[in-house]
Design an enzyme around this catalytic site. Structure first.
Site, mmCIF file in Angstrom:
data_model
loop_
_atom_site.group_PDB
_atom_site.id
_atom_site.type_symbol
_atom_site.label_atom_id
_atom_site.label_comp_id
_atom_site.label_asym_id
_atom_site.label_seq_id
_atom_site.Cartn_x
_atom_site.Cartn_y
_atom_site.Cartn_z
ATOM 1 C CG HIS A 107 -0.244 0.066 2.536
ATOM 2 N ND1 HIS A 107 0.335 1.218 3.023
ATOM 3 C CD2 HIS A 107 -0.034 -0.875 3.480
ATOM 4 C CE1 HIS A 107 0.873 0.994 4.198
ATOM 5 N NE2 HIS A 107 0.670 -0.282 4.511
ATOM 6 C CD GLU A 122 2.719 -5.662 8.290
ATOM 7 O OE1 GLU A 122 2.946 -6.886 8.072
ATOM 8 O OE2 GLU A 122 3.348 -4.741 7.752
#
Length: 235
Positions: A16, A100
């Site tokens: 990202h 994550e």
């Protein structure tokens, strides 16, 4: 790009764009952080240069897109493929398998701050803290991360196995986070998460994994990849 490169299914990983916490080096897993304006610009730049018919990321060649459900990853995908909603319709899966690494008690802290706090509590007296090996207090262990990534890798290989010689396009796109994507690369190559393979994946950066010799049992990483020619963009 060689004929083999053009035919062999690929896994395209994309981190990202920049966030304020990524910019300042703060560990970010479950906290919802928006992209900065610079992060938006990073993704738009990649989309303009590398995404499209006959380009490095050709949406027509995607069979599946796996995305972390965190807002920074969801927004990145939206920006990255904004010109191709019809092409990827029905191919997007939002999954915790690619979120994550959960930093637990270390969420929002910086690396050096974590190390100092641990030493004040009497930890790491003989060796430095290593997230790849030691995991995170209140968060995930390396084994937990390994298990969820291995599950996803198995799923991807089942998708791609029938098309190793280009029977039809079978690329897969992952949009997620810096540490988990580096973990994914290690597991893709059959390495343990704590293997000493030094990698850098900047915000808004792309990398490509595939297979040697069109062989499902020889996963590999492209350390260099030529851009497609006009001829190779036709299928």
């Amino acid at each position: 790009m060689s004929d083999q490169d053009a035919l062999t299914p690929r896994v395209i990983i994309f981190r990202h764009g920049e966030t304020e916490w990524a910019k300042s080096g703060r560990f970010t897993s479950f906290t919802e952080i928006e992209l900065t304006q610079a992060g938006v610009a990073q993704v738009f730049s990649v989309a303009a240069r590398l995404v499209g018919a006959g380009r490095l990321l050709d949406p027509r060649r995607l069979v599946q897109v796996f995305v972390s459900p965190r807002v920074r990853a969801v927004k990145t995908l939206e920006l990255l493929l904004s010109a191709y909603p019809d092409v990827v319709a029905g191919k997007v899966t939002y999954t915790e398998d690619i979120t994550e690494w959960s930093y637990g008690d270390y969420e929002g802290r910086k690396d050096q701050e974590i190390r100092l706090l641990r030493k004040k509590r009497g930890l790491d007296q003989e060796k430095e803290w290593d997230i790849w090996l030691d995991g995170c207090e209140g968060g995930e262990s390396s084994q937990q991360v390994t298990e969820r990534l291995d599950k996803l890798i198995s799923q991807i290989r089942e998708m791609q196995k029938p098309y190793m010689c280009g029977e039809k396009p079978a690329d897969v796109l992952l949009v997620a986070h810096g540490l988990i994507l580096r973990c994914f690369v290690k597991r893709w190559l059959g390495l343990s998460i704590d293997s000493p393979l030094q990698m850098i994946l900047a915000p808004g950066a792309m990398a490509i994994l595939s297979y040697k010799k069109n062989n499902i049992n020889e996963p590999a990483i492209h350390i260099g990849l030529a851009l497609p020619s006009e001829e190779e963009s036709k299928f």
